[in-house]
Structure formats: C-alpha cells, structure tokens
Design an enzyme around this catalytic site. Structure first.
Site, PDB file in Angstrom:
ATOM      1  N   CYS A  47      -4.037  13.162  12.619  1.00 21.92           N
ATOM      2  CA  CYS A  47      -4.790  11.907  12.495  1.00 21.92           C
ATOM      3  C   CYS A  47      -4.682  11.136  13.804  1.00 21.92           C
ATOM      4  CB  CYS A  47      -4.309  11.087  11.313  1.00 21.92           C
ATOM      5  SG  CYS A  47      -2.771  10.264  11.607  1.00 21.92           S
ATOM      6  N   LYS A  55       0.831  -1.213   0.000  1.00 22.88           N
ATOM      7  CA  LYS A  55       0.000   0.000   0.000  1.00 22.88           C
ATOM      8  C   LYS A  55       0.862   1.258   0.000  1.00 22.88           C
ATOM      9  CE  LYS A  55      -1.414   1.823   3.984  1.00 22.88           C
ATOM     10  NZ  LYS A  55      -1.414   3.206   4.447  1.00 22.88           N
ATOM     11  N   ASN A  56       1.864   1.286   0.910  1.00 21.13           N
ATOM     12  CA  ASN A  56       2.604   2.529   1.090  1.00 21.13           C
ATOM     13  C   ASN A  56       3.558   2.828  -0.056  1.00 21.13           C
ATOM     14  OD1 ASN A  56       1.189   3.167   3.327  1.00 21.13           O
ATOM     15  ND2 ASN A  56       2.761   2.518   4.801  1.00 21.13           N
ATOM     16  N   ARG A  93       1.308  14.722  13.089  1.00 22.21           N
ATOM     17  CA  ARG A  93       1.813  14.485  11.737  1.00 22.21           C
ATOM     18  C   ARG A  93       1.883  15.741  10.858  1.00 22.21           C
ATOM     19  NH1 ARG A  93      -0.564   8.990   9.404  1.00 22.21           N
ATOM     20  NH2 ARG A  93       1.381   9.002   8.260  1.00 22.21           N
ATOM     21  N   ASP A 133       4.664   0.359  12.010  1.00 26.65           N
ATOM     22  CA  ASP A 133       3.420  -0.206  11.472  1.00 26.65           C
ATOM     23  C   ASP A 133       3.179  -1.649  11.911  1.00 26.65           C
ATOM     24  OD1 ASP A 133       2.969   2.191  10.249  1.00 26.65           O
ATOM     25  OD2 ASP A 133       3.482   1.525   8.226  1.00 26.65           O
ATOM     26  N   ARG A 161      -8.578   0.141   4.432  1.00 22.26           N
ATOM     27  CA  ARG A 161      -7.620   1.090   3.849  1.00 22.26           C
ATOM     28  C   ARG A 161      -6.344   0.368   3.416  1.00 22.26           C
ATOM     29  NH1 ARG A 161      -5.882   5.699   7.409  1.00 22.26           N
ATOM     30  NH2 ARG A 161      -4.572   5.810   5.568  1.00 22.26           N
TER      31      ARG A 161
END
Ligand code: EPZ
Length: 420
Positions: A117, A22-23, A122, A307, A399
């Site tokens: 968030c 994803k990233n 951030r 993560d 997500r």
C-alpha cells in the site's frame, strides 16, 4: 470524487467529541466470526473502512446492521462461505484478519493476500508464521492464502521477531479457540489490543497480559455473544489536538482516553501550546507566536504513534527552528512531504528521516491526499494557511475520520466538501 475546501488562517474554538477507534472497530467486527451468537458493538464509528469490513462479512453470510446511530449489530449464526476475495480485501488490508477466526471456527479459509500500500510493502509473513505455529497448513496460490486446520488449531509459544499490531491481534483471534495454551512473546501493546482482548474475554475467552509484551491465551471450546463499547480513537483525538496546535485557538476534546496519548501531550506542550488533561478530556490552547521545534521518533506503543507523524510534521512546519522527524515503523510514510512543500513547507527527506525547517506560514494550494493520515496533515495545514486550500482524493480521509467537516466546522473552521 469529492474534495475538501478549507478557507484557512482562522483559529479553532470549540469542542469535539471523539468517535470509537477505527483500528479497534474493524478487528472487533472480525470477532463475530468466532461465535454463532449475536455481537453488539457500541460507539462504532461510521467509516469507509467499517463499511468495507461489513461488506466482507456479509459476503460470508454474516448479518450486519449499523442502524442510524453508533451501534452495530452483527450475527454470524451460520457462515455461507469462508473465502475473502481480492476485490474486498484490497479495499482495506485489515480484512485479512478474518483468516484466523475463520480457520478457528470452520477449519478452513481462503483469503486474498492484501498486497502493498502507499505507506510501504506491508507483508503478512508474521501473521502466516503464527497461524502455522498454531498448526494451520498454509499454501499460497494465485494471490490467495489457502489455510486448513482439519483437526482444529493447537496452542503454541510464539515469539514475534519485531512488534506487529496486526499479527498480535490476528494470532489472538485464532488462538482463543485453539486447544491448550498459546503464549505470545514480544506482542504489541496498543490500546486496541487491550480492547480486543476485553471483548473476547467478555465472550468467554481466557486471555491474560494483553497490553503487555507477554500474552497468555488459554483456548476455550466456544465463545458466546457480547455487547462491547469500542475504545475512543486516540489517532482522531491526536489529529484534532494537533489541528488546534497548528491553527491556534482553544479546542476541548471529549470522550477520549488521555492516557492513550501519553507520548503526544508532552511534545505539544514542549512546542509551546497549553495542554490541560483529565481522564476523558483534553483542552489544547495556543495563542500567538510560532511553536518551538520538537524532534519526534515514531515507535510502537507506548511510543509516539506513526499514525500521528504526518500531523505532527504539519505542526512543526510552522516552528521557529529546525525539527527532525524519524519514521521507524513504515519505510515509505513521507508521502505528505511533497504536498506540504506545495503549501510552502521546507522539508528534506533522507531515508527514514525528515528535516523540517520551520517557515512563518503555510500558503494555500491545491494538494492531494495520498493516504489516510497524510490527508489529515493536509487538513491541519489548510486550517492554518491563509487562503483557500483544495484537498483532492478525499476518499482516503473518509476511511478513518467520521464527519471531519462537521466536527471541525463546530470549532469555527471554514471547511466544506465539494464534488471534484
Ligand atoms: C496497524 O497496522 C494499523 N492498522 C496502522 O494504522 C498503524 O500504523 C500500525 O498498526 C502501527 O501502529 C490497523 O490497525 C488496521 P504492524 P498493521 O503489523 O497492523 C511490518 C492507519 O492509518 N510487518 O504493527 O498493519 C509492517 O510492514 C493505519 O490507521 C511485517 O514485516 O501494522 C510494518 O513495517 C496505517 N510483517 C511493521 O511491521 C508482518 O507480518 C509494523 O506493522 C506484519 C507487519
């Protein structure tokens, strides 16, 4: 809104193919803004975040086609606009990274500030300072960044005060079309940065040193189209490896880059699970008995990834002893602790440190996802807990995890999605 229901307490046995990262995928999609030629991304995961980036690109006139499989075609032959509105940026903060490529291609951009968030404030100050160093005029107005570089961007030497994945990638995305050389010092070294650099280089960019702290970018006047294969998702792989370690059983993960999780494997082994690796697969096996406690400190790559902190904590909740987990990247990334405690975990959080006193078992409970990786830790805990765990706010999971119920279901997990 959907919820995930898990009837836990059964070991996992089977094989899971890992998707594209994803990233990496969402930054690779932004590459399309740098060229009027078509881009083809293979091994693209189907996620809410890639859809969000697709929506933003379409808003700017880019053709985006994800078809039925894992190939995505993007074409920004002409841009119809250079504004990224708040409604689209707030859904997924990495959309902010369109600012640099828009500036590089058109000399102007108006992009909403992403805001904070669930895991911390951030800020994007490093992104903006780097773009200013490349010659951009930046004005903040009514929650938007108004940026201009009428005569194009110019290469510069940029030293990041601390490591930032997003700022490193964003600066690369702008500097590839700048006049002259850009040198980045203290750059992030994540595999996703190498993936981005490889894609850009295949389009004609001249980037050397990606994956090291010092990155050199010789600007070019234009970039061409490319077909690029997205790097495997190391966080998805680490999550399922920890699912097997937490619930027990024997799970083989395929389509991975095992070298990208060099900080995780020794810790799983130290905790008492068996880890058998080759370049592209890993087999995780854990039989009876409780795991041993292991301390973890999150760090920038090649350190232990933030993560995977929540998922490792869920594993340590069942350890026979006390472990200490330190979160060094984000200031507020312990939102999963109260939810894990609802399932019987014994966790005390003080500042950036969580003291986890292992318990014999998780108890099933209704819990709520607070962010993407926190949700994954609740899934792993639910797989180990006897009884039925209900996990609400599943949109967080969607997500970043492709077909999570299907993939875990293939390994015998009794997991289903229900309308809440
Ligand atoms: C990326 O976020 C990932 N997101 C995150 O994954 C990941 O946790 C993080 O890198 C660290 O590995 C994407 O790639 C889309 P940073 P990013 O800039 O780039 C501070 C997930 O669950 N900072 O390396 O935003 C920042 O607040 C997500 O998939 C500034 O102060 O992370 C943080 O404390 C969550 N100013 C630290 O630096 C800035 O201008 C590192 O952030 C930029 C960052």
């Amino acid at each position: 809104m959907d919820k995930i229901v898990i009837e836990g307490g059964f070991p996992l046995n089977g094989e899971i193919a890992i998707s594209g990262a994803k990233n990496s995928a969402i930054k690779l999609m932004a590459v399309t803004l740098l060229t009027d030629q078509p881009i083809v991304l293979k091994n693209m995961p189907r996620l809410r975040d890639t859809r969000s980036m697709g929506q933003l690109l379409k808003h700017m006139g880019v053709e985006v086609d994800h078809g039925a499989g894992s190939e995505m075609k993007l074409h920004a032959a002409k841009l119809s606009g250079t504004t990224a509105p708040y409604d689209l940026v707030r859904k997924m903060r990495a959309t902010f990274n369109v600012l640099g490529p828009l500036l590089a291609r058109t000399g102007e951009a108006k992009v909403s500030l992403p805001g904070g968030c669930a895991i911390g404030a951030r800020p994007v100050d490093l992104h903006l300072k780097a773009l200013q160093a490349l010659g951009a005029d930046i004005q903040l107005d009514e929650g938007y960044v108004n940026a201009a570089a009428k005569n194009g961007l110019t290469g510069a030497e940029i030293t990041f005060p601390f490591v930032s994945v997003g700022a490193t990638e964003h600066t690369m995305l702008a500097a590839v079309l700048a006049k002259g050389e850009t040198v980045l010092y203290n750059a992030a070294r994540e595999p996703e940065i190498i993936d981005l650099a490889e894609c850009l280089n295949a389009m004609g960019a001249k980037i050397t040193g990606a994956g090291r702290s010092e990155v050199h970018i010789e600007g070019v006047s234009s970039l061409c189209g490319v077909t690029h294969h997205v790097v495997p998702d190391r966080i998805e792989a680490g999550t399922y490896a920890l699912a097997a370690a937490t619930a027990g059983g024997s799970v083989r993960l395929t389509n991975i880059r095992s070298d990208h999780l060099g900080a995780l494997w020794p810790l799983i082994a130290q905790a008492g699970a068996k880890v058998s690796l080759d370049e592209t697969t890993v087999l995780i096996e854990r039989g009876g008995g409780r795991p041993k406690p292991v301390d973890v400190d999150t760090m920038a790559y090649p350190g232990f990834p933030t993560d995977l902190q929540a998922q490792f904590m869920a594993f340590m909740c069942l350890a026979d002893g006390v472990s200490i987990i330190r979160e060094n990247i984000f200031e507020n990334r312990f939102m999963h602790c109260p939810e894990l405690s609802r399932m019987g975990a014994d966790i005390t959080v003080t500042g950036r440190e969580a003291i986890v006193r292992g318990v014999k078992e998780f108890r099933a409970a209704p819990v709520m996802a607070t962010d993407l990786r926190a949700s994954a830790s609740l899934i792993n805990a639910g797989l180990a807990a006897r009884g039925e765990t209900h996990i609400g706010r599943v949109y967080h999971l969607d997500r970043g995890f492709e077909h999570i119920e299907v993939k875990l279901g293939q390994c015998g997990a009794r997991i289903r999605r229900e309308a809440e």
